[in-house]
Write an enzyme that holds these catalytic residues in place. Structure first.
Site, mmCIF file in Angstrom:
data_model
loop_
_atom_site.group_PDB
_atom_site.id
_atom_site.type_symbol
_atom_site.label_atom_id
_atom_site.label_comp_id
_atom_site.label_asym_id
_atom_site.label_seq_id
_atom_site.Cartn_x
_atom_site.Cartn_y
_atom_site.Cartn_z
ATOM 1 N N CYS A 1 0.772 -1.470 -0.019
ATOM 2 C CA CYS A 1 0.026 0.027 0.018
ATOM 3 C C CYS A 1 0.588 1.361 0.021
ATOM 4 C CB CYS A 1 -1.110 -0.157 1.161
ATOM 5 S SG CYS A 1 -1.380 -1.541 1.754
ATOM 6 N N ARG B 1 6.686 -11.248 5.292
ATOM 7 C CA ARG B 1 6.134 -11.294 6.971
ATOM 8 C C ARG B 1 6.837 -12.433 7.584
ATOM 9 N NH1 ARG B 1 -0.438 -10.410 5.481
ATOM 10 N NH2 ARG B 1 0.058 -8.366 4.116
ATOM 11 N N GLN C 1 1.632 -11.131 -3.612
ATOM 12 C CA GLN C 1 0.051 -10.905 -3.475
ATOM 13 C C GLN C 1 -0.496 -10.362 -4.679
ATOM 14 O OE1 GLN C 1 -0.394 -7.673 -0.621
ATOM 15 N NE2 GLN C 1 -1.357 -8.934 0.574
ATOM 16 N N ASP D 1 -2.224 -7.861 -5.829
ATOM 17 C CA ASP D 1 -2.620 -6.649 -4.838
ATOM 18 C C ASP D 1 -2.823 -5.420 -5.910
ATOM 19 O OD1 ASP D 1 -3.115 -5.160 -2.641
ATOM 20 O OD2 ASP D 1 -1.100 -5.032 -2.332
ATOM 21 N N HIS E 1 -4.669 -1.228 -5.296
ATOM 22 C CA HIS E 1 -5.121 -0.061 -4.703
ATOM 23 C C HIS E 1 -5.892 0.841 -5.740
ATOM 24 C CE1 HIS E 1 -2.047 -1.955 -1.931
ATOM 25 N NE2 HIS E 1 -2.878 -1.543 -1.147
ATOM 26 N N LYS F 1 -15.046 -3.495 5.360
ATOM 27 C CA LYS F 1 -14.471 -4.475 4.344
ATOM 28 C C LYS F 1 -15.377 -5.400 3.968
ATOM 29 C CE LYS F 1 -12.074 -7.409 7.870
ATOM 30 N NZ LYS F 1 -10.680 -7.525 8.316
ATOM 31 N N HIS G 1 -8.110 -1.086 -0.959
ATOM 32 C CA HIS G 1 -7.054 -2.147 -0.931
ATOM 33 C C HIS G 1 -8.025 -3.478 -1.603
ATOM 34 C CE1 HIS G 1 -4.386 -0.290 2.087
ATOM 35 N NE2 HIS G 1 -5.750 0.222 2.508
HETATM 36 ZN ZN LIG Z 1 -3.365 -2.547 0.616
#
Ligand SMILES: [Zn+2]
Length: 642
Positions: free
Chosen positions: A334, A363, A381, A383, A385, A465, A511
């Site tokens: 992010c 992580r 990920q 991912d 945004h 979410k 996200h």
């Molecule tokens: Zn994010």
């Protein structure tokens, strides 16, 4: 004179206080042998409980869902009783009930091995034969501390000392002369604890804290009937067969080694699956108008301080340093995407901006929790945004949800569960924004006819979410996708756009991830398909096997054609017996095995053996190719249609 109202609305007045045991006998003697507890005014009580005032009563039999917790709780004490009988110097720390049974942590000088499992089980069975009634005593905490001090159960003393009110009364349950504190009421007789199996012995820190002593954890599965126990054990065998780590050994997809725990060394076969998934997601990114970006893995600690991640995520972040500067390996993408957004002046006309990345995140999961591909430390990920204005939330969420289902539907999971989490007590942003955001999310879910579970108060402090959980054919749940609204990060990282009135405003960030982690998703797919991945994902799609040496030329010519069409093909012209060759390739779950002998060569046809054991004889090669290409390009998982 308690008045009892039974669950069937019958009413009866008793002249004296009455125990639940006596009450059952009076109500219906026939159910006495299956009753293990009762709800008294909605609280669960054991059968020794004395009813002294007016109460509503509902008996709990072994067929009621509440019974399993009571049985497991009692069986837990049976386990510790057996341990104490076997090893008098053992100290019982703490246990807990799990989804399929319970575990108990103990301190013992002896290091327990697999053979001890049988010893413990046998001891438990021997104790069971005594068929004793389980008794309860209510005593003050301070009295209990004295009792446990005398028998040197130091962990119990520690637990009890944490109870602030020492004159409070607690229940001790007695299995013959052996007593312990219990998590909940127990069954009336030990015979109800007959159906158990010790599953494993492992290490665990007292209270899960690394600073504390390492104890030995005994995990047990326990059920209300032998039938249920056997069903569970069968399921375990079934699951073991589907274990992606086992399937990996056949397919040679990846390995993980101790020098890099929780990080994947992809072999060629596994990396093919990884790349195919990426290609598939990339197609969807194009369809839903995303830009694709790529950001650094190592970013200065100051950015994580600004974004707030360092406060919340410190424990999970890997750090490194160079030239006296501290860096973190990104645990998420992010803040990096906000940097790209912030590089130029954005007008409201430019919104929404949808940035996607196959972001490599790290992580620091504890080494004990790592599990094949399903729990790792380094992952990719899928991912994205989305930077948008408040009035664009609804259409953007709609877009995200459509994309989610567009992706998930390809894999044909049994069910997709959707959870919608709304504002928690502690939150940022004013209620008007929350009202609008939640209403937007809700109306998108409704307009798409999605049944969802409402988790009131479970949203993050920075926005509501939606979570997507895939239910597989064994009814296991895999949380994969999330759509998370964020009113906070744009403020923290000073992301702005210029609105219609020429004023600076913070955008909202959405996200969203669909597969979650590509590595984990591959693990899930391997287990769901039991290794038989759909053809479009299979590392090798077609194998050509020759019956005789002389068929090699024809086989190579077919291989060439298939490779030209991007079909992942292998040709096995070894001078081996054909049935041996077939067996070898079946083990690898290759979707199509083509057998080429003289007959096929003379008639310019092929014989295809599918991995489900179906033989398609004398099929024209071009027809096979057409059907195969159709199967691959439509992401079908139903197999060849010829
Ligand atoms: Zn994010």
């Amino acid at each position: 004179m308690p008045t009892i109202i039974f669950f069937d609305k019958k009413k009866k007045i008793y002249n004296n206080p009455i125990s639940i045991k006596e009450l059952i006998k009076d109500y219906n003697k026939k159910i006495y042998h299956i009753c293990i507890a009762a709800f008294i005014n909605n609280n669960i009580k054991d059968l020794n409980h004395l009813i002294i005032e007016d109460s509503t009563v509902k008996f709990i039999t072994i067929y009621d869902p509440e019974s399993i917790f009571i049985i497991r709780n009692s069986c837990l004490q049976l386990l510790t009783y057996a341990i104490k009988k076997l090893w008098i110097d053992s100290k019982i720390a703490e246990g807990n009930i799990t989804k399929n049974g319970f575990f108990c942590d103990i301190e013992l000088k002896k290091f327990l091995t697999k053979s001890d499992i049988i010893t413990i089980e046998n001891k438990m069975k021997k104790i069971l034969k005594n068929g004793y009634d389980i008794k309860r005593k209510k005593i003050q905490v301070k009295k209990a501390i004295e009792l446990f001090t005398v028998i040197k159960e130091s962990y119990k003393v520690k637990i009890l000392k944490n109870i602030s009110k020492k004159d409070k009364k607690i229940n001790l349950y007695y299995h013959e002369s052996y007593f312990d504190i219990a998590l909940s009421p127990q069954v009336p007789n030990i015979q109800f604890c007959n159906h158990f199996k010790i599953q494993k012995i492992s290490g665990a820190y007292w209270k899960g804290n690394k600073q504390n002593k390492m104890l030995q954890r005994i995990s047990v599965t326990a059920w209300e009937s032998n039938k249920k126990l056997q069903q569970f054990l069968q399921k375990i065998i079934f699951l073991k067969k589907r274990d992606h780590r086992k399937i990996n050994k056949r397919l040679n997809l990846y390995h993980i080694q101790k020098e890099s725990p929780g990080m994947v060394f992809w072999h060629n076969n596994g990396f093919i699956i990884y790349k195919e998934l990426k290609t598939f997601i990339r197609l969807k990114l194009k369809k839903y108008f995303y830009e694709e970006v790529h950001t650094p893995i190592i970013i200065n600690q100051s950015m994580w301080e600004k974004s707030g991640h360092l406060d919340y995520y410190k424990e999970s972040m890997f750090t490194t340093s160079s030239e006296n500067r501290k860096y973190c390996l990104k645990p998420m993408n992010c803040p990096a995407h906000v940097q790209i957004f912030n590089r130029k002046l954005v007008s409201y006309k430019n919104l929404p901006i949808r940035l996607s990345e196959f972001g490599c995140c790290h992580r620091n999961e504890s080494s004990g929790s790592l599990h094949g591909l399903l729990r790792i430390r380094s992952f990719t990920q899928d991912d994205a945004h989305i930077f948008c204005s408040i009035d664009q939330i609804q259409s953007e969420i709609n877009n995200c949800i459509k994309m989610m289902f567009d992706v998930y539907n390809i894999f044909k999971f049994k069910k997709i569960n959707v959870n919608f989490s709304t504002r928690p007590k502690n939150r940022i942003g004013n209620d008007l924004i929350w009202d609008q955001a939640e209403n937007d999310l809700k109306s998108v879910l409704n307009s798409n006819n999605i049944n969802y579970h409402h988790n009131i108060g479970e949203g993050a402090f920075y926005g509501p979410k939606i979570e997507f959980t895939l239910q597989d054919s064994l009814d296991r749940l895999w949380q994969c996708g999330t759509i998370q609204l964020d009113f906070y990060l744009p403020q923290r990282l000073n992301a702005n756009y210029i609105d219609k009135n020429n004023k600076k405003k913070h955008p909202v960030i959405i996200h969203r991830a669909i597969l979650g982690s590509i590595e984990r998703f591959i693990g899930i797919l391997l287990e769901e398909y039991a290794g038989k991945l759909p053809t479009w994902l299979s590392p090798v799609q077609v194998v050509l096997l020759t019956v005789h040496d002389k068929n090699s030329k024809y086989a190579y010519s077919l291989e060439k054609k298939l490779i030209q069409l991007n079909v992942r093909t292998k040709c096995d012209t070894r001078n081996e017996n054909i049935s041996t060759k077939i067996k070898e390739h079946i083990v690898c779950y290759t979707p199509y095995i083509i057998i080429i002998g003289d007959k096929e060569e003379y008639s310019s046809t092929i014989t295809v053996r599918t991995r489900l054991g179906k033989n398609i004889k004398n099929i024209c090669f071009n027809n096979f190719i057409n059907a195969l290409i159709k199967e691959i390009t439509t992401y079908s998982n139903t197999g060849l249609e010829v």
